[in-house]
Design an enzyme around this catalytic site. Sequence first.
Site: not given
Length: 345
Positions: A36, A121, A150
């Site tokens: 994602g 994270h 990203g």
Amino acid sequence: MNFGGVEENVVTRDEFPLSKAKEVLKDEVIAVIGYGVQGPGQSLNLRDNGFNVIVGQRKNSKSWDKAIADGWVPGKTLFEIEEAAKRGTIIEYLLSDAAQIEVWPTIKKHLTPGKALYFSHGFGITYKDRTGIVPPPEVDVIMVAPKGSGTSLRKMFLEGRGLNSSYAIFQDATGKAYDRVIALGIGIGSGYLFETTFEREVYSDLTGERGTLMGAIQGLFLAQYETLREHGHTPSEAFNETVEELTQSLMPLVAERGMDWMYANCSTTAQRGALDWMGPFHDAVKPVFEKLYNEVASGNEAQRSIDSNSQPDYREKLEEELKALRESEMWQTGAVVRKLRPENN
């Protein structure tokens, strides 16, 4: 390395080159779970740098199709999440915070002794009492957190540059956690790596996202734009003075040499006004930042995020809020202004 008089542990490509990173990870299978936000950039950079990488993603999804379009091959380098987790010796857990909670039982059963669990994270581990993400003691738990999206990580990699990242070790079960985490940081294309902890990363990250990176900046933009419009300025003038000049002219100067240099290269009138008014703005917003940080540190902000993201209609409500932002006068004006930039004509 010294930062403003404070010593920090920093690793650069000079002392830990790509060749060393490849030697450290030569026998590893890096399974990137999730395609994602961070997944594409990290996996593609690792692949292009010559590491053994596979991707785990749900079938019949847009992300699965995107992975195929990016050259990942079903059954060879692209697998369903559980199969990728089973095959990987390093599991890069790059799903969203909400999805990490949902998929954790599947991932946990494949965390056999000696593997490494990697995050970008600190949310899942720092708030483990709330997320339920408690890794077994026989695996390394490490983190590399790029200081950007990203998309930015990938773009800068292709340009031959690097996006700075933080790194942390939560659990060193194998004695190899440090070499693993730094090698991965270099492999994904970090400019340099600075040490943190899972807790410090998530506290600073959540504060930054809600503060100057996204929340506060939109609040400041809107307050100034509204003030100018209420005093008779046109949408174009209000947007240019609020957003366009900042992002296109001044922020590049700050990025290049710092705020002091940007001040020094503005008019004396601008310098005087900035120096006079930075104090009142600081005094006005400092209490808000203190409140924000305390909400993050207490776990209240994390719980709000977990509760919100777990609602069945979360996506629909989010899209409604984003639509309202997108269709506001300020950002509709911004769309027109961007089209008028010279590079678009």
